[in-house]
Write an enzyme that holds these catalytic residues in place. Structure first.
Site, mmCIF file in Angstrom:
data_model
loop_
_atom_site.group_PDB
_atom_site.id
_atom_site.type_symbol
_atom_site.label_atom_id
_atom_site.label_comp_id
_atom_site.label_asym_id
_atom_site.label_seq_id
_atom_site.Cartn_x
_atom_site.Cartn_y
_atom_site.Cartn_z
ATOM 1 N N SER A 124 122.479 65.262 59.601
ATOM 2 C CA SER A 124 123.544 66.137 60.091
ATOM 3 C C SER A 124 124.870 65.398 60.134
ATOM 4 O O SER A 124 124.917 64.183 60.391
ATOM 5 C CB SER A 124 123.175 66.594 61.502
ATOM 6 O OG SER A 124 124.290 67.167 62.136
ATOM 7 N N TYR A 149 120.277 64.832 70.592
ATOM 8 C CA TYR A 149 119.903 65.424 69.299
ATOM 9 C C TYR A 149 120.538 64.613 68.164
ATOM 10 O O TYR A 149 119.873 64.203 67.210
ATOM 11 C CB TYR A 149 120.351 66.893 69.235
ATOM 12 C CG TYR A 149 120.456 67.411 67.824
ATOM 13 C CD1 TYR A 149 119.314 67.750 67.107
ATOM 14 C CD2 TYR A 149 121.705 67.525 67.197
ATOM 15 C CE1 TYR A 149 119.415 68.181 65.785
ATOM 16 C CE2 TYR A 149 121.804 67.962 65.885
ATOM 17 C CZ TYR A 149 120.663 68.287 65.197
ATOM 18 O OH TYR A 149 120.766 68.703 63.893
ATOM 19 N N LYS A 153 118.943 62.019 64.983
ATOM 20 C CA LYS A 153 119.267 62.036 63.545
ATOM 21 C C LYS A 153 119.735 60.647 63.111
ATOM 22 O O LYS A 153 119.347 60.137 62.054
ATOM 23 C CB LYS A 153 120.357 63.076 63.242
ATOM 24 C CG LYS A 153 119.925 64.520 63.482
ATOM 25 C CD LYS A 153 118.893 64.969 62.471
ATOM 26 C CE LYS A 153 118.472 66.412 62.645
ATOM 27 N NZ LYS A 153 117.291 66.769 61.853
#
Ligand code: UDP
Length: 338
Positions: A124, A149, A153
């Site tokens: 992302s 989150y 990643k």
């Protein structure tokens, strides 16, 4: 190519599954349906006109993954599975780190055991953090993520980089997505978030069908042309095609490569609202609300590396994204009816 899609029933996974079939590949799905449902797989099969092998299993379940790899000779893996709600990751960090890291480690260990060495990862743009300048280029060092989150990643990218260093015969493509929206032109598959959506386009789509009353625009005093936040929205079908290209690329490549998937164009919140209203002939009531904590003013991709290495560029425009999103939402006002 036979390609394993973890999380293949989800929003991006399902569209990628369709594009892989259309390109003549043989995708196999593993999904635990925690944030998706079997109906999405039936819809994929309806679009492509054939059955798709699908396992209901959790990627953290080493025994299940071992069985799936024993039953299939995979050429490549695309890893979509993972928890993805930013706000939830702030309130449940341990769950996010445990799930997203465990699933990746189990997947890599299973691949290593079965001699599968090609890995495409669903990363992302959040990994860049709040950069001082746009557009975002792959060679910009991260300035740190703003939530667990994002850090999962970031950490998964590091795990995969480390594996490529340890075993140079591995081929890893880290795809950094910008803001995927839209839906398949058939109106059969699309984004189906559970509960009240956190992201802009799913929220607008629910306002459009009357499920939510009005949109809150988070801030109109950013240093952007109309004061609202600017992002690089990319049609999910373009994004899915980028994965097909990344699988092809991984066959002739070794090592770890970071590649942006974005359009290179930034649009504001109000650009999105206005375009949605115009192409769909629908009013989206909105109010201006305070800025959302952690939000940045503007980001968009430099997509030139994807063009150079993958021969990929986004083809669909904001109007396509708005039209296709509404078609899916209108045809499926309650999503897949979980
Ligand atoms: N946004 C908004 N209202 C919402 C959701 C999002 O105004 O209900 C804005 C948000 O502040 C940002 C843009 O829309 O400027 C995109 O937000 P989203 O959560 O979709 O993506 P991200 O911020 O993760 O790039």
């Amino acid at each position: 190519m036979k390609i394993l899609l973890t999380g293949g029933a989800g929003f991006i996974g399902s569209h990628t599954c369709v594009e892989l079939c259309e390109a003549g590949h043989d995708p196999v799905i593993v999904d635990n349906y925690i944030n998706s449902c079997p109906e999405a797989v039936r819809r994929i099969e309806q679009i492509v006109g054939r059955s798709v092998l699908c396992y209901e299993a959790d990627v953290t379940d080493a025994a299940a993954m071992d069985r799936i790899f024993s039953e299939n000779a995979f050429d490549c893996v695309i890893h979509f599975a993972g928890l993805k709600a930013v706000g939830e990751s702030v309130s449940q960090p341990l769950r996010y780190y445990r799930n997203n890291l465990d699933s990746t480690l189990t997947l890599c260990e299973t691949m290593q055991k079965h001699g599968v060495k090609r890995f495409v990862f669903s990363s992302s743009a959040t990994v860049y953090g709040n950069q001082p300048q746009v557009p975002y280029r792959e060679d910009m060092p991260s300035v740190g993520c703003t939530n667990p989150y994002g850090w999962t990643k970031f950490m998964i990218e590091k795990i995969l980089e480390g594996q490529c260093t340890a075993d140079p015969s591995w081929s890893v493509v880290l795809l950094r997505y910008f803001n995927p929206i839209g839906a398949h032109a058939s109106g059969l598959i699309g984004e189906d978030p559970s509960g009240i959506p956190n992201n802009l386009m799913p929220f607008i789509a629910k306002v459009a069908v009357g499920e939510l009353e009005k949109l809150s625009v988070f801030g109109n005093d950013y240093p952007t042309p109309d004061g609202t936040g600017v992002r690089d929205y990319i049609h999910v079908v373009d994004l899915a095609k980028g994965h097909v290209k990344a699988c092809d690329y991984s066959a002739a490549h070794q090592g770890c490569e970071i590649i942006n998937l974005g359009t290179g164009h930034g649009y504001s919140v109000l650009d999105l609202v206005n375009t949605f209203e115009r192409v769909n002939g629908i009013k989206i009531p909105y109010v201006i609300a305070p800025r959302r904590p952690g939000d940045i003013a503007e980001n968009y991709a430099d997509p030139s590396k994807a063009k150079q290495l993958l021969g990929w560029t986004a083809e669909k425009n904001l109007e396509d994204m708005c039209r296709d999103t509404y078609r899916f939402q209108h045809n499926n006002p309650k999503g897949y009816q979980k």
